[in-house]
Scaffold this motif. Structure first.
Motif, mmCIF file in Angstrom:
data_model
loop_
_atom_site.group_PDB
_atom_site.id
_atom_site.type_symbol
_atom_site.label_atom_id
_atom_site.label_comp_id
_atom_site.label_asym_id
_atom_site.label_seq_id
_atom_site.Cartn_x
_atom_site.Cartn_y
_atom_site.Cartn_z
ATOM 1 N N ALA A 126 -11.474 24.878 18.504
ATOM 2 C CA ALA A 126 -10.412 25.753 18.001
ATOM 3 C C ALA A 126 -10.183 25.539 16.511
ATOM 4 O O ALA A 126 -9.895 26.496 15.773
ATOM 5 N N ILE A 127 -10.305 24.301 16.051
ATOM 6 C CA ILE A 127 -10.128 24.023 14.622
ATOM 7 C C ILE A 127 -11.311 24.557 13.822
ATOM 8 O O ILE A 127 -11.146 25.106 12.724
ATOM 9 N N VAL A 143 -10.480 25.932 8.669
ATOM 10 C CA VAL A 143 -9.031 25.804 8.520
ATOM 11 C C VAL A 143 -8.644 25.722 7.045
ATOM 12 O O VAL A 143 -7.660 26.347 6.608
ATOM 13 N N ILE A 144 -9.413 24.956 6.272
ATOM 14 C CA ILE A 144 -9.126 24.841 4.838
ATOM 15 C C ILE A 144 -9.262 26.202 4.161
ATOM 16 O O ILE A 144 -8.438 26.586 3.317
ATOM 17 N N GLU A 145 -10.296 26.953 4.548
ATOM 18 C CA GLU A 145 -10.502 28.292 3.962
ATOM 19 C C GLU A 145 -9.356 29.224 4.329
ATOM 20 O O GLU A 145 -8.834 29.958 3.472
ATOM 21 N N ALA A 146 -8.949 29.220 5.608
ATOM 22 C CA ALA A 146 -7.852 30.086 6.045
ATOM 23 C C ALA A 146 -6.547 29.700 5.357
ATOM 24 O O ALA A 146 -5.767 30.564 4.940
ATOM 25 N N ARG A 147 -6.321 28.401 5.255
ATOM 26 C CA ARG A 147 -5.087 27.922 4.609
ATOM 27 C C ARG A 147 -5.059 28.330 3.136
ATOM 28 O O ARG A 147 -4.027 28.758 2.613
ATOM 29 N N GLU A 148 -6.196 28.182 2.460
ATOM 30 C CA GLU A 148 -6.261 28.538 1.045
ATOM 31 C C GLU A 148 -6.082 30.049 0.846
ATOM 32 O O GLU A 148 -5.424 30.494 -0.100
ATOM 33 N N LYS A 149 -6.620 30.814 1.768
ATOM 34 C CA LYS A 149 -6.573 32.272 1.634
ATOM 35 C C LYS A 149 -5.173 32.824 1.869
ATOM 36 O O LYS A 149 -4.742 33.771 1.193
ATOM 37 N N TYR A 150 -4.449 32.227 2.824
ATOM 38 C CA TYR A 150 -3.171 32.812 3.227
ATOM 39 C C TYR A 150 -1.937 31.995 2.842
ATOM 40 O O TYR A 150 -0.823 32.404 3.165
ATOM 41 N N LYS A 151 -2.101 30.872 2.181
ATOM 42 C CA LYS A 151 -0.960 29.988 1.942
ATOM 43 C C LYS A 151 0.149 30.656 1.134
ATOM 44 O O LYS A 151 1.340 30.470 1.432
ATOM 45 N N ASP A 152 -0.218 31.432 0.123
ATOM 46 C CA ASP A 152 0.810 32.068 -0.719
ATOM 47 C C ASP A 152 1.568 33.148 0.049
ATOM 48 O O ASP A 152 2.808 33.217 -0.002
#
Length: 413
Positions: A402-403, A221-230
């Motif tokens: 899921a997380i 989740v942290i990786e996905a959030r960091e990748k797509y947050k912008d």
């Protein structure tokens, strides 16, 4: 000509409220629909608007009084501000255990409400001002319409203490504080706090409460959030947080295990084919749980927008009864306050609540090797009268999976 101000309809099954704060004092000018008083109900604070433009007249009730729907609480006089004499604002009475010491030890400016200020201090804020000895006119309010909150006063006092005081030319010996001096203060519980206490104790007395735990690797989740947050923020005009991931993961679990999303009503079980998630939000007067409706049908962006809106309105006191109504499942995030683990209490008549906690790096075993991963303990408290242990453990495990593999949320696994 005068106009009576009455307690408005407060919502379904709500028949009375408590006067929490007078926003306008006798003699002050008021505009039509301008809030003149704040009422505390069992769930939220409700502002009472002026029915006409004119001058605030007599207060028929005092702060702390209980009033019923339709009761007259004040009078508004038509005309300009000069048509009615202004009454001096009374200083907040000291608690019976204070023995008057607060008034004797604070700066004079803390006792006087600036007549040019655009706000009136609430009893709780005035109390904090007196206690901490700060100048309210020098503090920027973060409450609704820029009003001061108790938290603003405390923060200002802490900042004042942290700032080094200028050295005095001639030091004056300070009077020694009385050895062993201890104070007590009695403050009446707000109506909301009383209701919270009754509901939580009622949940313990009625439900067969049990909690199951698991831990969750937040790496994906942290990786996905960091990748797509912008990209996410640019497209949806909202930040991508963790709550939307857990809300969608919970929806998967609740669809697979319907009893976790159900409620007991007498000798019947009510099953819902929709998921309305109550999100625990911290408000100035206590914890409130506004509802993200149809969370199972909403995308990440809309869930994040709903939660952000609830947080903002909880802070400025503009949540409504309708915002709190219903809910089939609750998510409570103690991690924002640094909590490592907890056993959350269900929100009746719901049957389960998911507790989230802080993320911290911990050693775990992966493929026979000890590695460091960002881990979170998650907890599911449930009513054992309705939900069996196997169902609760399975639901929490579904959320965990899921997380740890967010793709599951896209392909409904």
């Amino acid at each position: 000509m005068s106009q009576e101000v009455k307690v408005p309809t407060l919502g379904e099954s709500v028949t009375e409220a408590t006067i929490g704060e007078w926003l306008k004092q006798p003699g002050e000018a008021v505009a039509v629909d301008e809030p003149i008083a704040s009422l505390e109900t069992d769930k939220v604070a409700v502002e009472v608007p002026s029915p006409i433009a004119g001058v605030m007249g007599e207060h028929k009730v005092a702060v702390g009084d209980t009033v019923e729907v339709g009761a007259v609480i004040a009078i508004v006089e038509e005309g300009s501000a000069g048509a009615a004499p202004a009454k001096p604002a009374a200083a907040a009475p000291a608690s019976s255990s204070d023995n008057g010491t607060l008034e004797d030890t604070v700066p004079a400016q803390a006792k006087i409400h600036d007549p040019d200020a655009a706000q009136t201090l609430s009893p709780a804020v005035r109390r904090a001002v007196l206690e901490h000895g700060v100048d309210p006119t020098q503090i920027k309010g973060t409450g609704k319409d820029g009003r001061l909150t108790k938290e603003d006063v405390v923060a200002a006092a802490q900042a004042k203490t942290a700032s080094p005081a200028p050295a005095a030319a001639t030091p004056t010996p300070a009077a020694a504080a009385p050895v062993g001096s201890r104070n007590e203060e009695r403050v009446k519980m707000t109506r909301m706090r009383q209701t919270i206490a009754k509901r939580l104790k009622g949940a313990q007395d009625t439900a067969a409460l049990l909690t199951t735990f698991n831990d969750c690797d937040m790496s994906a989740v942290i990786e996905a959030r960091e990748k797509y947050k912008d990209v996410f923020a640019k497209k949806h005009d909202i930040k991508l947080g963790f709550m939307s991931f857990f809300a969608k993961a919970a929806c998967l679990a609740l669809k697979d295990i319907p009893s976790v999303n159900a409620q007991i009503d007498g000798d019947e079980i009510v099953y819902f084919d929709y998921v309305d998630i109550s999100v625990a939000v911290s408000a100035p007067n206590g914890l409130v749980v506004p509802v993200v409706r149809d969370a199972d049908k909403k995308g990440f962006a809309q869930i994040e927008k709903d939660i952000a809106d609830f947080g903002k309105r909880a802070k400025d006191g503009s949540l409504t009864m309708e915002d709190m109504k219903g809910g089939t499942f609750t998510i409570s995030n103690g991690g924002v306050f640094g909590g490592l683990m907890s056993t959350p209490i269900i929100n009746p008549p719901q049957s389960a609540v998911l507790g989230l906690h802080r993320i911290e790096d911990r050693p775990v075993v992966r493929n026979g090797e000890i590695v460091i991963r960002p881990m979170m303990y998650i907890a599911l408290s449930y009513d054992h009268r309705l939900i069996d242990g196997r169902e609760a453990v399975t639901a929490l495990k579904t959320i965990k999976e899921a997380i740890e593999d967010p793709t599951r949320m896209l392909i409904d696994l």
